[in-house]
Motif scaffolding. Structure first.
Motif, PDB file in Angstrom:
ATOM      1  N   LYS A 156       0.868  -1.185   0.000  1.00  0.00           N
ATOM      2  CA  LYS A 156       0.000   0.000   0.000  1.00  0.00           C
ATOM      3  C   LYS A 156       0.898   1.226   0.000  1.00  0.00           C
ATOM      4  CE  LYS A 156      -4.137  -0.381   2.326  1.00  0.00           C
ATOM      5  NZ  LYS A 156      -4.867  -0.526   3.590  1.00  0.00           N
ATOM      6  N   GLY A 157       0.912   1.962   1.129  1.00  0.00           N
ATOM      7  CA  GLY A 157       1.665   3.216   1.182  1.00  0.00           C
ATOM      8  C   GLY A 157       3.169   3.012   1.085  1.00  0.00           C
ATOM      9  N   ASN A 158       3.834   4.002   0.484  1.00  0.00           N
ATOM     10  CA  ASN A 158       5.281   3.893   0.277  1.00  0.00           C
ATOM     11  C   ASN A 158       6.081   4.962   1.001  1.00  0.00           C
ATOM     12  OD1 ASN A 158       5.790   1.697  -1.840  1.00  0.00           O
ATOM     13  ND2 ASN A 158       4.026   2.806  -2.620  1.00  0.00           N
ATOM     14  N   GLY A 159       5.437   5.800   1.773  1.00  0.00           N
ATOM     15  CA  GLY A 159       6.183   6.886   2.402  1.00  0.00           C
ATOM     16  C   GLY A 159       5.983   6.922   3.899  1.00  0.00           C
ATOM     17  N   GLN A 160       7.073   6.770   4.637  1.00  0.00           N
ATOM     18  CA  GLN A 160       7.056   6.971   6.093  1.00  0.00           C
ATOM     19  C   GLN A 160       7.591   8.394   6.282  1.00  0.00           C
ATOM     20  OE1 GLN A 160       6.206   4.096   8.146  1.00  0.00           O
ATOM     21  NE2 GLN A 160       5.784   3.126   6.179  1.00  0.00           N
ATOM     22  N   ASN A 161       6.722   9.336   6.633  1.00  0.00           N
ATOM     23  CA  ASN A 161       7.171  10.720   6.585  1.00  0.00           C
ATOM     24  C   ASN A 161       8.043  11.083   7.787  1.00  0.00           C
ATOM     25  OD1 ASN A 161       5.604  11.784   8.682  1.00  0.00           O
ATOM     26  ND2 ASN A 161       4.038  12.623   7.325  1.00  0.00           N
ATOM     27  N   ALA A 162       8.547  12.327   7.761  1.00  0.00           N
ATOM     28  CA  ALA A 162       9.557  12.730   8.753  1.00  0.00           C
ATOM     29  C   ALA A 162       9.024  12.632  10.180  1.00  0.00           C
ATOM     30  CB  ALA A 162      10.025  14.153   8.459  1.00  0.00           C
ATOM     31  N   ARG A 163       7.757  12.955  10.372  1.00  0.00           N
ATOM     32  CA  ARG A 163       7.202  12.887  11.734  1.00  0.00           C
ATOM     33  C   ARG A 163       7.028  11.421  12.159  1.00  0.00           C
ATOM     34  NH1 ARG A 163       7.754  14.708  16.385  1.00  0.00           N
ATOM     35  NH2 ARG A 163       5.930  14.710  17.700  1.00  0.00           N
ATOM     36  N   THR A 164       6.555  10.589  11.221  1.00  0.00           N
ATOM     37  CA  THR A 164       6.434   9.163  11.526  1.00  0.00           C
ATOM     38  C   THR A 164       7.797   8.591  11.897  1.00  0.00           C
ATOM     39  OG1 THR A 164       4.539   8.917  10.064  1.00  0.00           O
ATOM     40  CG2 THR A 164       5.798   6.915  10.526  1.00  0.00           C
ATOM     41  N   MET A 165       8.833   8.977  11.148  1.00  0.00           N
ATOM     42  CA  MET A 165      10.179   8.465  11.448  1.00  0.00           C
ATOM     43  C   MET A 165      10.637   8.963  12.827  1.00  0.00           C
ATOM     44  SD  MET A 165      10.888   6.400   9.014  1.00  0.00           S
ATOM     45  CE  MET A 165      12.553   5.989   9.499  1.00  0.00           C
ATOM     46  N   GLU A 166      10.249  10.189  13.192  1.00  0.00           N
ATOM     47  CA  GLU A 166      10.579  10.668  14.554  1.00  0.00           C
ATOM     48  C   GLU A 166       9.879   9.824  15.612  1.00  0.00           C
ATOM     49  OE1 GLU A 166      11.372  15.361  13.338  1.00  0.00           O
ATOM     50  OE2 GLU A 166       9.716  14.883  14.705  1.00  0.00           O
ATOM     51  N   HIS A 167       8.632   9.432  15.315  1.00  0.00           N
ATOM     52  CA  HIS A 167       7.938   8.559  16.278  1.00  0.00           C
ATOM     53  C   HIS A 167       8.664   7.215  16.389  1.00  0.00           C
ATOM     54  CE1 HIS A 167       4.888  11.503  16.746  1.00  0.00           C
ATOM     55  NE2 HIS A 167       4.279  11.297  15.596  1.00  0.00           N
ATOM     56  N   TYR A 168       9.091   6.683  15.244  1.00  0.00           N
ATOM     57  CA  TYR A 168       9.827   5.406  15.296  1.00  0.00           C
ATOM     58  C   TYR A 168      11.140   5.596  16.082  1.00  0.00           C
ATOM     59  CZ  TYR A 168       6.784   3.774  11.444  1.00  0.00           C
ATOM     60  OH  TYR A 168       5.707   3.412  10.658  1.00  0.00           O
ATOM     61  N   ARG A 169      11.760   6.745  15.909  1.00  0.00           N
ATOM     62  CA  ARG A 169      12.995   7.003  16.656  1.00  0.00           C
ATOM     63  C   ARG A 169      12.713   7.001  18.161  1.00  0.00           C
ATOM     64  NH1 ARG A 169      17.808  10.297  14.975  1.00  0.00           N
ATOM     65  NH2 ARG A 169      19.042  10.501  16.871  1.00  0.00           N
ATOM     66  N   ARG A 170      11.614   7.630  18.533  1.00  0.00           N
ATOM     67  CA  ARG A 170      11.267   7.676  19.957  1.00  0.00           C
ATOM     68  C   ARG A 170      11.026   6.265  20.490  1.00  0.00           C
ATOM     69  NH1 ARG A 170      10.557  10.924  24.068  1.00  0.00           N
ATOM     70  NH2 ARG A 170       8.647  11.029  25.297  1.00  0.00           N
ATOM     71  N   LEU A 171      10.466   5.431  19.634  1.00  0.00           N
ATOM     72  CA  LEU A 171      10.214   4.048  20.051  1.00  0.00           C
ATOM     73  C   LEU A 171      11.461   3.168  19.906  1.00  0.00           C
ATOM     74  CD1 LEU A 171       6.642   3.650  18.492  1.00  0.00           C
ATOM     75  CD2 LEU A 171       7.206   3.729  20.932  1.00  0.00           C
ATOM     76  N   GLY A 172      12.528   3.755  19.387  1.00  0.00           N
ATOM     77  CA  GLY A 172      13.825   3.058  19.381  1.00  0.00           C
ATOM     78  C   GLY A 172      14.120   2.241  18.147  1.00  0.00           C
ATOM     79  N   PHE A 173      13.335   2.445  17.026  1.00  0.00           N
ATOM     80  CA  PHE A 173      13.623   1.565  15.895  1.00  0.00           C
ATOM     81  C   PHE A 173      13.624   2.266  14.533  1.00  0.00           C
ATOM     82  CE2 PHE A 173       9.128   0.606  17.211  1.00  0.00           C
ATOM     83  CZ  PHE A 173       8.469   1.159  16.125  1.00  0.00           C
TER      84      PHE A 173
END
Ligand SMILES: Cc1cc2nc3c(=O)[nH]c(=O)nc-3n(C[C@H](O)[C@H](O)[C@H](O)COP(=O)(O)OP(=O)(O)OC[C@H]3O[C@@H](n4cnc5c(N)ncnc54)[C@H](O)[C@@H]3O)c2cc1C
Length: 568
Positions: free
Chosen positions: A50-67
């Motif tokens: 489906k979607g192909n873009g993990q945007n900058a804010r989503t990536m920041e959330h993943y960073r906060r979650l450690g991955f």
């Protein structure tokens, strides 16, 4: 984990739907120490792109979650370019290319960024199906998350204190009831939870004037010969076919950089009655060669919607993700907006369940996030309206000067130059990615200064600002290039009081937080650029990295400040 009381299981938060939004909610709740039960109809994560873009804010959330680094290792190989390239057909002429750096190049660029770089985690292009599988594997490792994939929630009721759900295993082997203080519907466009709550979508079902509207097909396929035979020497991430044949109109997207691809195609006449042979035929015509194409799956889907739920909450139950809003895909905002929803919601649920959040805190989820649903669906529609179905002349496929001239003309059309399906540069649509603001929220303490950007219209602009109500501006804290440390990595799991000036005391707020049981860390930041960005000596950052308050000294009544920002 859930416990059984009588005939019922109990959990703290029941999450209906284990797509990307439900999975990230469960992981955020776990991050804050809250157990949840996650129900999903399919026994495994979906294996269709489906979607192909993990945007900058989503990536920041993943960073906060450690991955976030783990997510960046999914999808295309590290040296594979993310270019968008336009061909007459993939086996024929290339007519235009937006270059975009590979993962390795992007990481190298990151090391050169200034201290006040606002993209510590730039947008990353990887298909949602790889990310969903990763998120599910991650959730399964967390003891706080009771993963119930293969369980269908069939009924949901609530009273003043409790939500009750009835679910059954899709193989028919078991059924059971759960009770929880709260439930969240992350159950997609046909959301049982939203319908049970009697909430409708509002807005436009169809954008009529745009290319990305109406009936599309999404095709998942394996094409082992495509790289070695045709595109290996001119690799791209997205391959667009620009020729007179409407059956090729669409895009082929590289998924693993080896043999897996998806194609999004708009069949003429809005047909949904196609078979595998016809689908494979579209792919081959787009490539311009009769090579083996293994169709792994093909599904019709509808583009062009801009819908937002009338409410995001009813009593003890909330909705998030596609259950709360539906997008046309331009800009790639659908899943990303959903993940930002649950980043906003998770800490509020944790605060209430842990006893330090006030009775009004959960109401601010809708107050803060529904306007963002409107804003982001509006941005997707605006981008959609810029791109129109092309009329491409036959000459575009001719050899020689006439063909060259036609290809040059075709490279200028809006289908190529105004293509906002997924924006070519990470910084584009940065206002949508990072610029959500909650100025009108009752748990934000305004200080009279207006925010500097043109929120909500500034889709392409993000101006970092210390004005309460926006994302905390990012700062790199060490400039010893290879050991840079992000401000975001130093924030606590609860609130964080940033101090940019040793003369501004922090102790009274710390004492008040201890007295109220509110998790609060303090962080001294002695970087002049950071003081400049935040504009005051002190800033109080929420668990979701939003600025709740700022000042040059603490207020006389720290108790009142904390009561306000925690929804009392
Ligand atoms: C072709 C295409 C391209 C896209 N591109 C992008 C993009 O680039 N960027 C972007 O951000 N978004 C994109 N999107 C949108 C994105 O895919 C969705 O917004 C996203 O999947 C929504 O996630 P969700 O978790 O809210 O819902 P879903 O992904 O729909 O997941 C809901 C889950 O709930 C489960 N469920 C439903 N009912 C029940 C029940 N009763 N009991 C238990 N489980 C239940 C379902 O089985 C499903 O697994 C795209 C979509 C499409 C179709």
């Amino acid at each position: 984990m859930d416990d059984r009381v009588g005939r019922d299981f109990t959990t703290q938060v029941a999450i209906v739907g284990g797509g990307p939004v439900g999975l990230v909610l469960a992981l955020f709740l776990d991050f804050y120490g809250v157990p949840s039960t996650l129900f999903n109809t399919e026994p495994h994560s979906r294996w269709h792109p489906k979607g192909n873009g993990q945007n900058a804010r989503t990536m920041e959330h993943y960073r906060r979650l450690g991955f976030s680094d783990d997510v960046r290792r999914l999808g295309l190989p590290a040296d594979h370019p993310f270019d968008q390239a336009y061909f007459t057909r993939l086996a024929a002429y290339e007519i235009y290319r937006f270059p975009m750096p590979s993962r390795d190049e992007r990481i190298a660029m990151r090391r050169q960024m200034p201290v006040t770089d606002q993209l510590p985690e730039p947008m990353f292009h990887v298909n949602q199906m790889y990310v969903e599988r990763f998120l599910l594997e991650r959730a399964r490792t967390r003891p706080n998350i009771d993963v119930r994939f293969g369980w269908d929630v069939e009924r949901l009721t609530q009273d003043a204190t409790t939500v009750r759900l009835s679910a059954s295993k899709v193989d028919g082997s078991r059924e059971a009831d759960w009770v929880a203080p709260h439930a969240v519907g992350c159950d997609g466009a046909r959301s049982l939870v939203r319908r049970t709550l009697g909430i409708d979508y509002e807005g436009d079902v169809q954008t009529r004037d745009a290319y990305w509207a109406g009936q599309f097909y999404s095709i998942h396929m394996r094409i082992p010969d495509l790289y070695p035979e045709f595109v290996g020497h001119r690799r791209a991430w997205m391959y667009w076919a620009v020729n007179p044949d409407p059956a090729t109109r669409g895009v082929i997207i590289a998924l693993n950089g080896v043999d897996e691809f998806m194609m999004l195609v708009k069949p003429s006449g809005g047909r949904i009655d196609v078979d595998v042979e016809e689908v494979a035929g579209w792919v081959k015509r787009s490539i311009g060669a009769d090579i083996p194409v293994e169709v792994l799956g093909h599904y019709p889907w509808s583009a062009g919607q801009a819908l937002v739920a009338e409410r995001y909450q009813a009593g003890r139950v909330m909705i998030a993700g596609d259950a709360a809003h539906l997008f046309t895909p331009t800009g790639g905002f659908g899943m990303n907006t959903g993940i930002d929803d649950v980043a906003n919601l998770a800490w509020k649920l944790a605060a209430v369940l842990q006893g330090w959040g006030g009775s009004r805190l959960l109401d601010t989820y809708e107050t803060e996030r529904k306007p963002i649903g409107y804003r982001n669906t509006g941005a997707a529609r605006k981008y959609a309206s810029l791109m129109h179905d092309p009329v491409v002349p036959e000459e575009v496929e001719l050899e020689g000067p006439r063909g060259d001239a036609a290809r040059k003309a075709a490279s200028e059309i809006s289908y190529v130059r105004k293509n906002h399906f997924v924006r070519p540069e990470a910084e584009d649509a940065v206002g949508v990615q990072l610029g959500a603001r909650y100025d009108a929220s009752p748990i934000i303490v305004p200080d009279g200064e207006p925010p500097p950007d043109r929120f909500p219209e500034a889709y392409d602009e993000y101006v970092p600002s210390g004005v309460p109500g926006g994302r905390a501006p990012h700062v790199w804290l060490d400039d010893a290039r290879s050991q840079r440390s992000s401000l975001f990595d130093r924030l606590g799991r609860g609130f964080t009081l940033l101090s940019f000036d040793a003369a501004a005391g922090t102790a009274p707020l710390t004492r008040a937080a201890v007295a109220r049981g509110i998790p609060l860390a303090t962080l001294d930041v002695r970087v002049p650029e950071a003081r400049g960005l935040y504009g005051r000596a002190l800033a109080l950052i929420r668990p979701d990295q939003y600025i709740a308050w700022r000042g040059d000294r603490l207020p006389d009544d720290c108790e009142a400040l904390l009561a306000r920002v925690t929804g009392h």
